[in-house]
Enzyme design. Structure first.
Site, short mmCIF file in Angstrom:
data_model
loop_
_atom_site.label_atom_id
_atom_site.label_comp_id
_atom_site.label_asym_id
_atom_site.label_seq_id
_atom_site.Cartn_x
_atom_site.Cartn_y
_atom_site.Cartn_z
N SER A 1 8.05 -0.47 -5.39
CA SER A 1 8.22 -1.69 -6.20
C SER A 1 9.63 -1.75 -6.78
O SER A 1 10.27 -2.81 -6.79
CB SER A 1 7.21 -1.70 -7.34
OG SER A 1 5.91 -1.81 -6.84
N ASP B 1 -3.28 0.09 -6.49
CA ASP B 1 -2.94 0.70 -5.20
C ASP B 1 -3.56 2.09 -5.04
O ASP B 1 -3.50 2.67 -3.95
CB ASP B 1 -1.42 0.80 -5.05
CG ASP B 1 -0.79 -0.58 -4.90
OD1 ASP B 1 -1.49 -1.54 -4.54
OD2 ASP B 1 0.42 -0.70 -5.16
#
Ligand code: S3P
Length: 431
Positions: A23, A319
């Site tokens: 990210s 996740d």
């Protein structure tokens, strides 16, 4: 299509690092590209997803130089992107397509974004709705049976935007980030409200590059921003570390130290979950670099028990649920995961793929509309696993294979390259 062969692991000991945070790596390229001056990035995750982001920004006219240790992004400022001569291709990366859509919404040109077959099935209505209410013109593909939804490829006619005050219907950092990045181009303030907090790397990165964001329960981006190049050192990805922490927790006699891992509180839910299940994960030597906390995590093997997982923590472990399901198979009693319907629209329908693949190891898994119910502990039996092209399913099941008797074959493992290059080599060291 490659395969990964796994068998029972020996005790997992020593010290390791994991590749850079996915990210943060995406955001460093994106925000570096629209900042003034040259941004140097170290620790970058050179995975397929992040390389797709680099490729898109090169097509938007940004010079990005990459060698083994660092990336240099020659940012051209907020108004410096140019119309791409071809379609932007985001591969398998949901973060690339959704965040890029936010940036493209504010440009003075039209661009088209596509991705692979899995991206073609990911819903984009969630970004189109707020971006359209900011004044953006976004077109996408309709799908029979999914009326009112929008799918890639997307065509974005950039134009004049105005700030909005938007409440996210689902906690999603990708949607929040798309709105905030569009907000950099909007007249007036842009405010996003979330019921449960999702990862805040975009907010931190905009602040690191000199932007002003007010934060409390709401996230408000102040208008007329000028972003300026900064150095970014990307910490290791806690979502990748999660697989190894889980392995060390489940394999008897293990004690493992992972150095330089990101410890952003919007991402550390996995540590809380392992603790609550009776595991031992300790954080040491925490510091903040480039606006992001990082440190070391020491994991030791432990006896686990089942827990209920729902509500506020879900976006902070979104996740990690595939590997938490594997942990649950080794925990005494029932683990129930709820409020996680979002898993159905990830790289695969993860509720279904987790249930299907874990059952092949002999685990009793109940598939719920918004989660899973898993009973343990189970002596896992190796078998042949299908990744469904989903990197986190492939890796979670490989870790299950380390705890299973016999041989486990994970089919279709090229997808692991999207987030954790070197995973197969690391797992082989544990056998
Ligand atoms: C990400 C946000 C999450 C996460 C994804 C990365 C990001 O997606 O699942 O792997 O970098 O913003 P959602 O925002 O769709 O939950």
């Amino acid at each position: 299509m490659s395969q990964l062969l796994v068998q029972q692991a020996k005790a997992i000991t020593g010290e390791i690092t994991v590749p850079g945070d996915k990210s943060i790596s995406h955001r460093a390229i994106m925000i570096g590209s629209i900042a003034n001056g040259e941004t140097k990035i170290t620790g970058f995750l050179a995975s397929a997803d992040c390389l797709a982001t680099i490729d898109c920004f090169r097509k938007l006219g940004i010079e990005i130089k990459k060698n083994k240790t660092e990336i240099r992004v020659k940012g051209k400022g907020l108004r410096g992107l140019v119309r791409p001569r071809e379609r932007l291709y985001t591969g398998n990366s949901g973060t690339t397509i959704r965040l890029l859509a936010g940036i493209l919404a504010g440009q003075s040109f039209t661009a088209e974004i596509s991705g692979d077959e899995s991206i073609g099935r990911r819903p984009m209505g969630r970004i189109a709705k707020p971006l359209r209410s900011m004044g953006a013109d976004i077109q996408g593909r309709a799908m029979p049976g999914k009326e009112g939804e929008l799918f890639p490829p997307l065509i974005i006619n950039g134009g004049k935007l105005h700030g909005i005050n938007y409440e996210l219907p689902v906690a999603s950092a990708q949607v929040k980030s798309a709105v905030l990045l569009a907000g950099l181009y909007a007249e007036g303030e842009t405010t996003v409200r979330e019921k449960n907090f999702s990862r805040d790397h975009t907010e931190r990165m905009i602040e690191h590059f000199g932007g002003t964001i007010e934060r409390g329960g709401l996230v408000t981006l102040k208008p007329t921003q000028e972003l300026n190049a900064r150095e970014v050192d990307v910490p290791g990805d806690i979502s990748s570390a999660a697989f190894i922490l889980a392995a060390a927790t489940m394999v008897t006699g293990s004690e493992l130290r992972i150095r330089n891992v990101g410890l952003n509180p919007t991402r550390t839910g996995i540590l809380e979950i392992i603790h609550r299940m009776g595991g031992s994960v300790e954080v040491e030597n925490e510091i903040i670099i480039s606006g992001e906390p990082r440190g070391e995590i020491v994991a030791r093997s432990a006896r686990l028990h089942g827990i209920k997982i729902d509500g506020e923590i879900i976006p902070r472990i979104i996740d990690e649920i595939p590997i938490i399901a594997v942990l649950a198979s080794q925990a005494e009693g029932v683990t129930e995961i709820r409020d996680a319907r979002e898993l159905r629209v990830k790289e695969s329908d993860r509720i279904k793929t987790i249930a299907t693949e874990l059952r092949k190891f002999g685990v009793a898994v109940e598939e719920l509309d918004d989660g899973l119910r898993i009973s343990g502990p189970v002596k896992l039996k190796g078998g042949t696993i299908e990744s469904s092209g989903d990197h986190r399913i492939a890796m979670a099941m490989a870790i299950a294979g380390l705890c299973a008797t016999g041989r486990t074959v994970i089919e279709d493992t090229d997808c692991i390259e999207t987030s954790f290059p070197g995973f197969a080599e690391m797992v082989r060291q544990f056998i």
